[in-house]
Design an enzyme around this catalytic site. Structure first.
Site, mmCIF file in Angstrom:
data_model
loop_
_atom_site.group_PDB
_atom_site.id
_atom_site.type_symbol
_atom_site.label_atom_id
_atom_site.label_comp_id
_atom_site.label_asym_id
_atom_site.label_seq_id
_atom_site.Cartn_x
_atom_site.Cartn_y
_atom_site.Cartn_z
ATOM 1 N N HIS A 476 0.809 -1.220 0.000
ATOM 2 C CA HIS A 476 0.000 0.000 0.000
ATOM 3 C C HIS A 476 0.841 1.269 0.000
ATOM 4 C CE1 HIS A 476 -3.950 1.612 -0.001
ATOM 5 N NE2 HIS A 476 -4.521 0.632 0.666
ATOM 6 N N ASP A 480 -2.476 3.349 -4.184
ATOM 7 C CA ASP A 480 -3.724 3.277 -3.439
ATOM 8 C C ASP A 480 -4.616 2.189 -4.050
ATOM 9 O OD1 ASP A 480 -2.995 5.331 -1.706
ATOM 10 O OD2 ASP A 480 -3.660 6.847 -3.148
#
Length: 505
Positions: A476, A480
């Site tokens: 992450h 996104d």
């Protein structure tokens, strides 16, 4: 006169610090040529034949098959230029070590470290002190009674190299193996070595006791058993709880009510059945490397997983049409690999790595596609170099070659490292979905489950279709959810409608 020189385990590259001896290819007394393989070792990445840069007669081998040897520890000593065992026996003790201590000439060897690994630059010369000082008499050659472990006293031609233990192991290697086996490396005073309470006389001479568990020591102490009299049934003579309990069972029964005897209504307590001893598997070699890499991935990478079901009916039909057109056959994994490289071309952020020190995301220019392959040695991840330049046919050919090499244990370390993205087909294990751990230091992994018949809506009607679950785990920090979702959706669209790929071909 022949000169004895020591050949140590070279640096195998890619951060490897040790290797396990799997097979000796020469024996003591045999003549070897320059760059002839002398031993086969297994690293955390591959099986490697190690060539010796010296030609002559092998005077000693260090370590037995199954021993783990650290980089820099001696493998063999060679009487350079000798052509017979008699010449080798007459070689001066100490060999290259003595020459270095006296400032002698440079080593005469090929300079090769490993076939395929290039040539090592000359290392800085270091003065080495022989045991007992320079010029001290050489220690007697080991005999069959105190020779190298598993070699049977093959060490000849003078004293052992400095730092090598009585079993042909380096000090570091012996310490590691001593810790693993639970064998004391030096004098150690525990209660099992002292006379039992109420006895007279000095303590018995210290003997090495192969025991790890404090419970075993306590059981022996409470029953007055000297662990030096117990034969261990575990690996390398390790004393297990069952070994002590068998000795307890052979001891005379105590009188009811004796000290330490539990009773119930005046009678002796019923014997408690022995619990089975737990088995222990060392985390080393390939298993240890996998454990360390997965642990590091979970510690460092904030991963997230998304998944989607896709109708693979059209993809399977396209593969059948390709294979019906003639050889070579195209594997399903190769088609999925081609879809993956097309998706990475649209979402290059996912072909990246994170530089923690610089606090930067590094976007990589080439796709080196790793794919999981199950072998007898465990799970390995061969890497297809420059996969973005290959079509389905090229990917199928390269994946097939790497898979065969992986199962034969002949993959080179370079073929197991440097991946930028991993494709994991866990459907071969008969499972539908998974949340895979990212192959550090990569940023993402695509997982593919089994393809099964399921009810599926097609043009508003229910039909039985070939359905597969796709899972996508990503770092992450590099993107996104929108990017990750876009990547997974594009892969699913290509699985459902392979013609989508025509846009990027």
């Amino acid at each position: 006169m022949a000169e004895v020189r020591e050949f140590a385990l070279p640096d195998l590259g890619e951060g490897l610090t040790e290797a396990t001896i799997t097979a000796w290819m020469v024996g003591v007394g045999e003549v070897v040529a320059v760059d002839q393989p002398v031993v086969e070792v297994e690293t955390a990445k591959a099986m490697v034949e190690v060539p010796c840069p010296y030609g002559g007669v092998v005077t000693a081998r260090f370590g037995a098959e199954g021993d783990e040897v650290p980089v820099g520890a001696p493998l063999v000593t060679v009487a350079v230029g000798a052509t017979s065992a008699q010449e080798a026996t007459a070689a001066p003790a100490g060999g290259a070590a003595a020459e270095q201590a006296e400032g002698g000439a440079e080593d005469e060897g090929s300079g090769n470290v490993l076939v395929g690994y290039g040539t090592q630059a000359p290392t800085a010369r270091r003065r080495r002190r022989l045991r007992g000082g320079v010029g001290a008499p050489a220690a007697p050659a080991p005999t069959a009674g105190n020779g190298l472990r598993g070699v049977g006293g093959e060490a000849t031609g003078g004293s052992r190299p400095q730092g090598v233990g009585p079993q042909g192991e380096s000090g570091a290697g012996a310490a590691v193996r001593g810790h693993e086996r639970g064998v004391a490396a030096g004098p150690r005073h525990d209660r099992a070595d002292r006379p039992a309470a109420g006895t007279d006389g000095p303590p018995r001479p210290r003997a090495t006791v192969a025991v790890i568990s404090p419970l075993v020591r306590r059981l022996a102490r409470e029953n007055g058993i000297d662990l030096r009299d117990v034969t261990g049934s575990g690996p390398d003579g390790l004393i297990l709880r069952g070994d002590v309990e068998r000795v307890v069972g052979r001891m005379p029964e105590r009188e009811p009510g004796a000290v330490g005897e539990e009773t119930w209504e005046g009678g002796p307590a019923a014997p408690v059945p022995a619990a089975p001893a737990a088995s222990r598997v060392p985390l080393r070699g390939l298993r240890g490397a996998v454990a360390e890499k997965m642990s590091r991935s979970r510690r460092e990478i904030p991963e997230a997983t998304a998944w989607v079901d896709a109708d693979a009916t059209e993809l399977l039909a396209a593969r059948r049409a390709m294979n019906a057109a003639g050889a070579p056959k195209i594997s399903l994994l190769a088609l999925l690999g081609r879809i993956t490289t097309a998706a990475l071309a649209r979402y290059p952020e996912l072909n990246s790595t994170v530089d923690l020190e610089a606090r930067e995301v590094v976007h990589l220019p080439a796709v080196h596609l790793g794919f999981a392959a199950q072998t007898d040695r465990g799970l390995v991840v061969p890497v297809v170099r420059d996969a973005h330049t290959l079509g389905a046919e090229g990917l199928s050919r390269e994946m097939s070659r790497l898979t065969e090499s992986a199962r034969a244990g002949t993959l080179a370390p370079a073929e197991l490292t440097g991946g930028t993205f991993t494709l994991n087909n866990y459907g071969v294990f008969g499972v539908d979905g998974s949340t895979p751990i990212i192959n550090h230091p990569e940023a993402a992994m695509l997982g593919v489950g089994r393809i099964v018949d399921k009810p599926w809506a097609v043009d508003g009607e229910l039909a039985v279709r070939k359905v597969v679950q796709l899972s996508f785990t990503f770092d992450h920090r590099v993107c996104d959810g929108g990017t990750a979702g876009g990547f997974l959706r594009y892969v699913a669209d290509c699985v459902e409608q392979p013609a989508v790929l025509l846009r990027t071909l």
